[in-house]
Design a protein around this motif. Structure first.
Motif, mmCIF file in Angstrom:
data_model
loop_
_atom_site.group_PDB
_atom_site.id
_atom_site.type_symbol
_atom_site.label_atom_id
_atom_site.label_comp_id
_atom_site.label_asym_id
_atom_site.label_seq_id
_atom_site.Cartn_x
_atom_site.Cartn_y
_atom_site.Cartn_z
ATOM 1 N N PHE A 108 37.582 -32.235 106.405
ATOM 2 C CA PHE A 108 38.578 -33.223 106.815
ATOM 3 C C PHE A 108 39.523 -32.647 107.874
ATOM 4 C CE2 PHE A 108 38.271 -35.434 102.407
ATOM 5 C CZ PHE A 108 37.043 -35.967 102.772
ATOM 6 N N ARG A 109 39.023 -31.644 108.639
ATOM 7 C CA ARG A 109 39.862 -31.011 109.639
ATOM 8 C C ARG A 109 40.017 -31.864 110.902
ATOM 9 N NH1 ARG A 109 36.483 -25.659 110.181
ATOM 10 N NH2 ARG A 109 34.861 -27.276 109.989
ATOM 11 N N GLY A 110 38.977 -32.634 111.248
ATOM 12 C CA GLY A 110 39.055 -33.499 112.411
ATOM 13 C C GLY A 110 38.994 -32.788 113.742
ATOM 14 N N GLY A 111 38.418 -31.592 113.803
ATOM 15 C CA GLY A 111 38.332 -30.849 115.054
ATOM 16 C C GLY A 111 36.900 -30.713 115.524
ATOM 17 N N PRO A 112 36.637 -29.764 116.424
ATOM 18 C CA PRO A 112 35.277 -29.592 116.973
ATOM 19 C C PRO A 112 34.418 -28.584 116.207
ATOM 20 C CG PRO A 112 36.810 -28.277 118.241
ATOM 21 C CD PRO A 112 37.634 -28.992 117.212
ATOM 22 N N ALA A 113 34.983 -27.899 115.235
ATOM 23 C CA ALA A 113 34.259 -26.810 114.573
ATOM 24 C C ALA A 113 33.332 -27.321 113.480
ATOM 25 C CB ALA A 113 35.248 -25.807 113.977
ATOM 26 N N GLY A 114 32.139 -26.729 113.408
ATOM 27 C CA GLY A 114 31.226 -27.009 112.322
ATOM 28 C C GLY A 114 31.498 -26.095 111.139
ATOM 29 N N TRP A 115 30.554 -25.997 110.225
ATOM 30 C CA TRP A 115 30.732 -25.151 109.050
ATOM 31 C C TRP A 115 29.378 -24.617 108.582
ATOM 32 C CZ3 TRP A 115 27.874 -27.064 105.052
ATOM 33 C CH2 TRP A 115 27.609 -28.438 105.046
ATOM 34 N N SER A 116 29.433 -23.583 107.757
ATOM 35 C CA SER A 116 28.220 -22.982 107.205
ATOM 36 C C SER A 116 28.470 -22.618 105.744
ATOM 37 C CB SER A 116 27.825 -21.735 107.998
ATOM 38 O OG SER A 116 26.684 -21.112 107.440
ATOM 39 N N LEU A 117 27.542 -23.008 104.873
ATOM 40 C CA LEU A 117 27.621 -22.701 103.447
ATOM 41 C C LEU A 117 26.490 -21.735 103.115
ATOM 42 C CD1 LEU A 117 28.823 -23.206 100.617
ATOM 43 C CD2 LEU A 117 27.302 -25.189 100.434
ATOM 44 N N THR A 118 26.847 -20.511 102.740
ATOM 45 C CA THR A 118 25.857 -19.475 102.454
ATOM 46 C C THR A 118 25.946 -19.024 101.003
ATOM 47 O OG1 THR A 118 27.364 -17.715 103.176
ATOM 48 C CG2 THR A 118 25.887 -18.667 104.839
ATOM 49 N N GLY A 119 24.899 -18.394 100.534
ATOM 50 C CA GLY A 119 24.881 -17.868 99.177
ATOM 51 C C GLY A 119 24.208 -16.513 99.117
ATOM 52 N N LYS A 120 24.652 -15.676 98.208
ATOM 53 C CA LYS A 120 23.987 -14.402 97.935
ATOM 54 C C LYS A 120 24.037 -14.163 96.445
ATOM 55 C CE LYS A 120 28.109 -11.584 98.956
ATOM 56 N NZ LYS A 120 28.619 -10.454 99.771
ATOM 57 N N VAL A 121 23.093 -13.374 95.941
ATOM 58 C CA VAL A 121 22.968 -13.203 94.501
ATOM 59 C C VAL A 121 22.883 -11.722 94.144
ATOM 60 C CG1 VAL A 121 20.442 -13.297 94.475
ATOM 61 C CG2 VAL A 121 21.721 -14.098 92.474
ATOM 62 N N THR A 122 23.334 -11.390 92.954
ATOM 63 C CA THR A 122 23.219 -10.031 92.441
ATOM 64 C C THR A 122 21.866 -9.855 91.759
ATOM 65 O OG1 THR A 122 24.168 -10.609 90.280
ATOM 66 C CG2 THR A 122 25.706 -9.982 92.042
ATOM 67 N N ASP A 123 21.540 -8.611 91.406
ATOM 68 C CA ASP A 123 20.363 -8.372 90.572
ATOM 69 C C ASP A 123 20.542 -9.069 89.231
ATOM 70 O OD1 ASP A 123 19.228 -6.776 92.507
ATOM 71 O OD2 ASP A 123 19.961 -4.900 91.642
ATOM 72 N N PHE A 124 19.409 -9.439 88.602
ATOM 73 C CA PHE A 124 19.442 -10.059 87.281
ATOM 74 C C PHE A 124 19.266 -8.944 86.238
ATOM 75 C CE2 PHE A 124 18.640 -13.458 90.080
ATOM 76 C CZ PHE A 124 19.034 -14.633 89.454
ATOM 77 N N THR A 125 20.300 -8.674 85.478
ATOM 78 C CA THR A 125 20.254 -7.587 84.505
ATOM 79 C C THR A 125 19.989 -8.136 83.109
ATOM 80 O OG1 THR A 125 22.663 -7.701 84.240
ATOM 81 C CG2 THR A 125 21.804 -6.152 85.859
ATOM 82 N N GLY A 126 19.266 -7.346 82.328
ATOM 83 C CA GLY A 126 18.920 -7.746 80.971
ATOM 84 C C GLY A 126 18.769 -6.546 80.070
ATOM 85 N N PRO A 127 18.003 -6.680 79.010
ATOM 86 C CA PRO A 127 17.854 -5.609 78.018
ATOM 87 C C PRO A 127 17.019 -4.443 78.528
ATOM 88 C CG PRO A 127 16.436 -7.451 77.460
ATOM 89 C CD PRO A 127 17.270 -7.895 78.617
ATOM 90 N N GLY A 128 17.677 -3.516 79.185
ATOM 91 C CA GLY A 128 17.000 -2.310 79.631
ATOM 92 C C GLY A 128 16.176 -2.464 80.884
ATOM 93 N N ALA A 129 16.347 -3.562 81.608
ATOM 94 C CA ALA A 129 15.565 -3.771 82.825
ATOM 95 C C ALA A 129 16.356 -4.639 83.798
ATOM 96 C CB ALA A 129 14.228 -4.432 82.505
ATOM 97 N N THR A 130 15.885 -4.681 85.039
ATOM 98 C CA THR A 130 16.544 -5.471 86.084
ATOM 99 C C THR A 130 15.490 -6.211 86.891
ATOM 100 O OG1 THR A 130 18.406 -3.924 86.279
ATOM 101 C CG2 THR A 130 17.985 -5.372 88.156
ATOM 102 N N VAL A 131 15.738 -7.485 87.152
ATOM 103 C CA VAL A 131 14.918 -8.261 88.087
ATOM 104 C C VAL A 131 15.681 -8.274 89.410
ATOM 105 C CG1 VAL A 131 13.857 -10.481 88.610
ATOM 106 C CG2 VAL A 131 13.971 -9.676 86.236
ATOM 107 N N PRO A 132 15.107 -7.726 90.494
ATOM 108 C CA PRO A 132 15.857 -7.589 91.750
ATOM 109 C C PRO A 132 16.346 -8.924 92.306
ATOM 110 C CG PRO A 132 13.819 -6.311 91.806
ATOM 111 C CD PRO A 132 13.744 -7.177 90.590
#
Length: 449
Positions: free
Chosen positions: A349-373
């Motif tokens: 709702f800025r009303g100007g000339p600029a666009g935007w970007s929505l990005t995501g990043k994730v951590t490793d998935f940790t569990g019982p004695g192991a990790t899923v990258p």
């Protein structure tokens, strides 16, 4: 039967299994006419056939196999810019050959590696690897498909072709065996083409105004910097996304700077811009900088002057929840744990000339004695634009999210931007077959800029 005879038979079995893996590489898959590549349009991935020379492991006691491989190259971004990283998938599907022995192949013993040849605007080779994962193959049965993935960085603009290259099947059953296969007449036909755009230098042009408002017909001083030295620069008034009739021309000095005056008459003026060339361009311009024409025309007798103001808002986002439960996978089989991202609402709702970007990043998935990258999480983004929005959102490319991050959705710069948008994504976490049972959790962080 003595121990020596049994050991000999085990070695022979291993050799035959190595030869069986060879049948995958020699057979080919993805049945497509040989001329398909020639008839395909640019940026369209196609199946291609090419002759292949494969060497069985020496222990197999088999001669080389000369056959036909059918393969397909796919990319996650067919229109990158110089400097972008492109994901590549080299796939062989439904091989024509089958297991040449009566011996069954167990699951998860085959690990493929290979090369993808680059040509055209950029040359070289992309190293690709596949997971150690295959279903059991019965004796004399058809072989499963397999895929290998890798990445390359775009270094030159133009059309870059991708062709299947040499590859190797490594089998890990009783013995560690390799079956290398080479392209008989390289390069193989082109399966995919990406068209890379030059990454222009950042636009650092800037302007400032001597005042933020003035009466109709008043002059406003416009000062500019970082324009092309010696360039003719147009100063112009803007009314929303349209240019008004108020213009002037100045010349940038040897340092790319200028100072000039613009007479502003249009009562609807909302800002002032400066640009090189015959028309406004965000790549060669600066602004708009806000400017208001104060209508000081006397109010006629027995009249009332009414004014209204539209205030600029902010860029914000909200999400429909903060947790996602992916589907379960079985120990010993693994595979894709899937789900859907909680919808994200973006309000510009800025009303100007600029666009935007929505990005995501994730951590490793940790569990019982192991990790899923983190790199095992991929998504397929989607984005919808609310009716009446000045901007249109664009979904990011399907592919790996990982710890480096990826784009979920974006809206481009424009003369006037804004609106309301909903971003979603299908999620898939590749869980290795023998990941210890239990719960695994990672954190996906979204950033709006």
């Amino acid at each position: 039967m003595g121990p020596t005879t049994r050991r000999s038979r085990r070695r022979r079995c291993a050799a035959l299994l190595g030869a069986a893996a060879l049948a995958v590489t020699a057979g080919g898959a993805l049945a497509t006419p040989a001329g398909a590549a020639a008839n395909a349009s640019a940026n369209a991935s196609v199946n291609v056939d090419f002759p292949t020379h494969c060497i069985p492991p020496p222990v197999a006691g088999l001669p080389p196999i000369d056959g036909t491989t059918t393969a397909k190259i796919e990319v996650d971004n067919a229109s990158p810019k110089v400097g972008d990283t492109v994901g590549v998938t080299y796939t062989v599907v439904s091989p024509a050959a089958s297991n040449p022995t009566d011996l069954a192949l167990p699951a998860d013993i085959m690990t493929p590696t290979g090369k993808v040849a680059l040509g055209g605007a950029q040359t070289g080779a992309v190293t690709v690897t596949g997971p150690r994962k295959n279903p059991p193959v019965p004796g004399r049965g058809a072989f499963p498909s397999f895929s290998m993935t890798g990445t390359f960085t775009v270094t030159a603009p133009g059309a870059i072709t991708l062709s299947p290259g040499d590859y190797n099947i490594h089998t890990s059953y009783i013995l560690e065996l390799d079956t290398p296969c080479t392209v008989t007449d390289p390069p193989a036909p082109v399966s995919e083409t990406v068209t890379a755009a030059d990454d222009p230098p950042a636009n650092t042009r800037a302007i400032s105004l001597g005042s933020a408002s003035g009466s109709p017909g008043a002059s406003v001083v416009v000062t500019g910097s970082h324009f092309t030295p010696g360039a003719a620069v147009t100063l112009a008034g803007r009314s929303g996304s349209a240019q008004t009739a108020d213009t002037a021309t100045v010349t940038a000095d040897a340092q790319g700077a200028f100072s000039g005056s613009l007479v502003v008459n249009d009562l609807t003026t909302t800002g002032v811009v400066a640009y090189e060339g015959g028309a406004w361009s965000a790549d060669k311009g600066a602004g708009p900088v806000a400017y208001v024409v104060v209508d000081d025309t006397p109010v006629p007798a027995n009249s009332q002057k009414l004014t209204a103001t539209v205030k600029a808002g902010t860029l914000s986002m909200s999400q429909a929840g903060d947790s996602v439960a992916l589907t379960a996978v079985d120990f010993g089989e693994g595979g894709a744990a899937t789900g859907a991202l909680r919808s994200v609402t973006v309000k510009d709702f800025r009303g100007g000339p600029a666009g935007w970007s929505l990005t995501g990043k994730v951590t490793d998935f940790t569990g019982p004695g192991a990790t899923v990258p983190a790199g095992n999480l991929s998504w397929t983004p989607a984005c919808a634009t609310e009716a009446g929005s000045p901007s249109t959102c664009r979904a990011g490319s399907a592919g790996t999210v990982g710890s480096a991050g990826a784009t979920l959705a974006s809206a481009a710069d424009a003369a006037l931007t804004g609106g309301e948008f909903t971003a979603d994504a299908r999620l898939s976490l590749d869980v290795p077959a023998f990941t210890p049972p239990g719960g695994y959790a990672g954190v996906l962080t979204l950033t709006l800029t």
